[in-house]
Design a protein around this motif. Sequence first.
Motif, PDB file in Angstrom:
ATOM      1  N   TYR A   1       0.850  -1.190   0.000  1.00 24.09           N
ATOM      2  CA  TYR A   1       0.000   0.000   0.000  1.00 24.09           C
ATOM      3  C   TYR A   1       0.884   1.237   0.000  1.00 24.09           C
ATOM      4  CZ  TYR A   1      -3.274   3.537   1.824  1.00 24.09           C
ATOM      5  OH  TYR A   1      -4.021   4.674   2.021  1.00 24.09           O
TER       6      TYR A   1
ATOM      7  N   THR B   1     -11.317  -0.062  -2.760  1.00 25.17           N
ATOM      8  CA  THR B   1     -10.196  -0.729  -3.436  1.00 25.17           C
ATOM      9  C   THR B   1      -9.331  -1.526  -2.471  1.00 25.17           C
ATOM     10  OG1 THR B   1      -8.682   1.137  -3.179  1.00 25.17           O
ATOM     11  CG2 THR B   1     -10.084   1.126  -5.163  1.00 25.17           C
ATOM     12  N   GLY B   2      -9.622  -1.481  -1.204  1.00 25.90           N
ATOM     13  CA  GLY B   2      -8.768  -2.128  -0.212  1.00 25.90           C
ATOM     14  C   GLY B   2      -9.346  -3.416   0.324  1.00 25.90           C
TER      15      GLY B   2
ATOM     16  N   ASN C   1      -4.948  -5.071  -2.181  1.00 23.41           N
ATOM     17  CA  ASN C   1      -5.680  -3.973  -2.802  1.00 23.41           C
ATOM     18  C   ASN C   1      -5.663  -4.101  -4.312  1.00 23.41           C
ATOM     19  OD1 ASN C   1      -5.747  -3.030  -0.172  1.00 23.41           O
ATOM     20  ND2 ASN C   1      -4.064  -1.601  -0.481  1.00 23.41           N
TER      21      ASN C   1
ATOM     22  N   ARG D   1     -12.724  -4.273  -4.370  1.00 24.24           N
ATOM     23  CA  ARG D   1     -11.437  -4.110  -5.028  1.00 24.24           C
ATOM     24  C   ARG D   1     -11.286  -5.021  -6.246  1.00 24.24           C
ATOM     25  NH1 ARG D   1      -9.452  -8.541  -5.325  1.00 24.24           N
ATOM     26  NH2 ARG D   1      -8.810  -9.939  -3.698  1.00 24.24           N
TER      27      ARG D   1
END
Length: 178
Positions: free
Chosen positions: A18, A113-114, A127, A146
């Motif tokens: 991330y 998205t995570g 992600n 995601r």
Amino acid sequence: MSAPAAGRRLRGFTGAGYDKQRGLLAQAAWFAALNLLFVKWWFPPRWRPALLRAFGARVGERVLIRHRVRVQWPWKLTVGDDVWIGEGAWLINLEPITIDSDVCVSQEAVLCTGSHQRHSPTFEFDNAPIRLERGAWVAARALVLRGVTVGAGAVVGAGAVAHRDLPPGAVHTAGGAR
């Protein structure tokens, strides 16, 4: 309790995978702008696209963003022309979110998205970006997870969860695909 959860050790979480893509000062400035201006009912909707652009978002023309909309990181957001984003929508864009033109994201919809690797003992990130293609509609309180692409003209119905790609023109409701 299943084996993966029993072996989970969250203390060892590293956050690998991330990248926020901006330093702490930019992050703090965005959170101040988000919470002091962007989400407020009195902040004019026509100014919201300009504020997102000031923080690195690519936003087209005639974009309507209602109040209480939250965007995690504007620099990871691309929005086309003639897009509507309804009250209370939440764009959790740890990875890029791309919203093509003529898309509607309705009230309290979530684009997330995570996620996390469920078999990772330290629960590391898993992600992936989200894309809403031209003319798609994510209805009220729907959730797009995601890695999902919602095809051109496809609909994620109210309260539905899109956990895999929807082909163009598809309709996915809380009861399943139609």
